[in-house]
Design an enzyme around this catalytic site. Sequence first.
Site, PDB file in Angstrom:
ATOM      1  CB  CYS A   2      -0.901   0.010   1.240  1.00 52.64           C
ATOM      2  SG  CYS A   2      -1.840  -1.509   1.466  1.00 52.64           S
ATOM      3  NE  ARG A  50      -6.709  -4.018   1.662  1.00 51.80           N
ATOM      4  CZ  ARG A  50      -7.615  -4.948   1.852  1.00 51.80           C
ATOM      5  NH1 ARG A  50      -8.879  -4.711   1.527  1.00 51.80           N
ATOM      6  NH2 ARG A  50      -7.283  -6.124   2.362  1.00 51.80           N
ATOM      7  CG  LEU A  51      -1.510  -4.381  -4.277  1.00 54.98           C
ATOM      8  CD1 LEU A  51      -2.293  -4.278  -5.570  1.00 54.98           C
ATOM      9  CD2 LEU A  51      -0.008  -4.443  -4.571  1.00 54.98           C
ATOM     10  CB  ILE A  53      -1.899  -8.875  -0.402  1.00 56.99           C
ATOM     11  CG1 ILE A  53      -1.271  -7.793  -1.292  1.00 56.99           C
ATOM     12  CG2 ILE A  53      -1.124 -10.184  -0.496  1.00 56.99           C
ATOM     13  CD1 ILE A  53      -1.178  -8.154  -2.757  1.00 56.99           C
ATOM     14  CB  ILE A  54      -3.760 -10.999   3.522  1.00 57.40           C
ATOM     15  CG1 ILE A  54      -2.546 -11.761   2.956  1.00 57.40           C
ATOM     16  CG2 ILE A  54      -4.382 -11.780   4.667  1.00 57.40           C
ATOM     17  CD1 ILE A  54      -1.422 -11.964   3.944  1.00 57.40           C
ATOM     18  N   GLY A  76       2.546  -2.923   4.038  1.00 55.40           N
ATOM     19  CA  GLY A  76       3.428  -4.065   4.195  1.00 55.40           C
ATOM     20  C   GLY A  76       2.703  -5.356   4.467  1.00 55.40           C
ATOM     21  CG  ASP A 100      -1.190  -8.105   7.704  1.00 58.84           C
ATOM     22  OD1 ASP A 100      -2.170  -7.566   7.158  1.00 58.84           O
ATOM     23  OD2 ASP A 100      -0.054  -8.082   7.209  1.00 58.84           O
ATOM     24  N   GLY A 364      14.880 -12.823  -5.034  1.00 60.69           N
ATOM     25  CA  GLY A 364      16.069 -13.319  -4.350  1.00 60.69           C
ATOM     26  C   GLY A 364      16.919 -12.223  -3.740  1.00 60.69           C
TER      27      GLY A 364
END
Length: 630
Positions: A2, A50-51, A53-54, A76, A100, A364
């Site tokens: 976000c 907001r993006l 995700i959960i 995050g 979360d 990575g």
Amino acid sequence: MCGIAGLYYPAMPKPVDPARIRAMADAQAHRGPDGAGVWTAPGVGLGHRRLAIIDVAGSPQPMASADGALTITYNGEVYNFAAVRAELEAGGAVFQTAGDTEVLLQAWEAWGPAMLPRLNGMFAFAIHDARRQCLFLARDRLGVKPLHYVVLADGALAFSSELKGLLAHPLLRREPDIRAVEDYLAFGYVPDDACMVAGVCKLPAGHAMLIERGRPIPLPQRWWDVDFTQRATASARDLAAELQSLLRDAVVSRMVSDVPLGAFLSGGVDSSAVVALMSEASRGAVRTCTIGFDEAGHDERRYASDIATRFATSHRERVVAPDDFALIDRLVDAFDEPFADASALATYRVCELAREDVTVALSGDGADEAFAGYRRYKFQAAEERIRNLLPPVLRQRVFGGIGRHYPKADWAPRPLRAKTTLLALAQDSAEAYAGSVGVTTRALRAALFTDAAKRALAGHRAEDRYVRSMRDAPARDALDRAQYADLQHWLPGDILTKADRTSMAVGLEAREPLLDYRLVEFAARLPARMRLRGGQGKWLLKKSLERYLPNDILYRPKMGFVTPISAWFRGPLAEEAAALARSRVLTGSGWFDPAAIAKVAEDHRSGRAEYGRTLWQLVMLDRAMTRLFG
């Protein structure tokens, strides 16, 4: 993932205009295309983009606690939020949502600032507590997520994920900081303890701020640091087994998502390891993507394809031309401050490709810093062995004298640049390493700067932050100190800034499992010979991955994203380089000598010298300063 923004008046609860908060948040709409929210109360305002995700439908922000006393805006992911939630529920907490965000609210209610060590994740958040009359700002341990702040003329503390959120506030004074220009030219990025806009600060990684009503705004307080002073004593076999377990848990914890998830796959050790562990934990085919180049010496598609076949991933690749400088203006907009790591071009393209198929991608990033993967660590360790053989005065006299008269060969590989090595051996470890991580040397910066710029710098020297970090590091040896300094400066300032801005520019969440703090702390405890051995970096990491990856992946030379910027400035961008000497922004500032810039451009174009990276820095500086200060 976000974008957050907000205002807080610590002296007295002045009214906050919701439209102003909305403008600051909407300036970061790319970070959160799925929703927007604004909350205000006397003396405070919080904004959010907001993006999802959960808990896609159930966790809008800003989010308030059940009694309305607490409100949060948060950017995050907390990967262990289920475990933290269970601990809170055991203490009597009742939850209304499945994500979360509410866990952070309840954690603050239960533990206050002591909540932070319980969290494993990437985050930057602000919590307003009406009962305690305070605002709490916090940033994750390693600085994966950004947070900028500034004190405005009306006394408000304004904060935002990206600088552009602060730029949307009319009271922000847009004045350039010459010290940040010096820092940028030295390193190719503006470090986290500096900002191109004077007065703006970045909350440092692993730090928090508690701003209380009626009290002065305090300095950020460190809540986490990596310690290199301890040494693991177990056998290599036992440590490799422990590392495998940590790697597996770091990857699996980052696979929790309610939206499509995949991975970047370059064909190098680190991304291949992430894909291998994702495949082990996944019931279906992992979605992977690769960017290739039409120059064989820089194209890793064959290795990426081998890994994709080995683990039966759903793989996509795209070839991009190395002359992709059409992206320059898009990158300038994404980064706000000048950013001269040319691999950002390729990183943007791979994020763009990933976003066509997924919303979350694992990368990575971070293993080189944590496990000593960069070639510069090998050179630093070798040079330090020689330094330890001779007294400083003798080294300075012998190596310094020879080095000053040795011909310069910046174009050559590091082992053949005898002048660079000789001069480094004449210096102490910290000074030498600070110079080795730089882009434009002190001598060249001095030639480019006018006398007015040098006076304005008032003795400020970019390399001093590296010297301080290395000399004060909680460390045992030169390798520890170099890695510690990189974790403090290079990682958040370059690597993680690049990952955050390029991914967020296309609405993609990037996750870095190899920067799980438990892995970083484990790596810091390894004896130096288990990080760097026989000229091979990441020694124990590679040993622990031998059960997953073939030797031609584990032990081939590191390539990385390469962009032919030197060729650009002798070809299609030669005129742009020459035009820098006439730049209204650069020369109009009074800080740059037009004749010196013109000489750098011409010497490079003619082949008399190698200044490609410096010219790229100047081009990005010119574009960024034009955007910031017009």
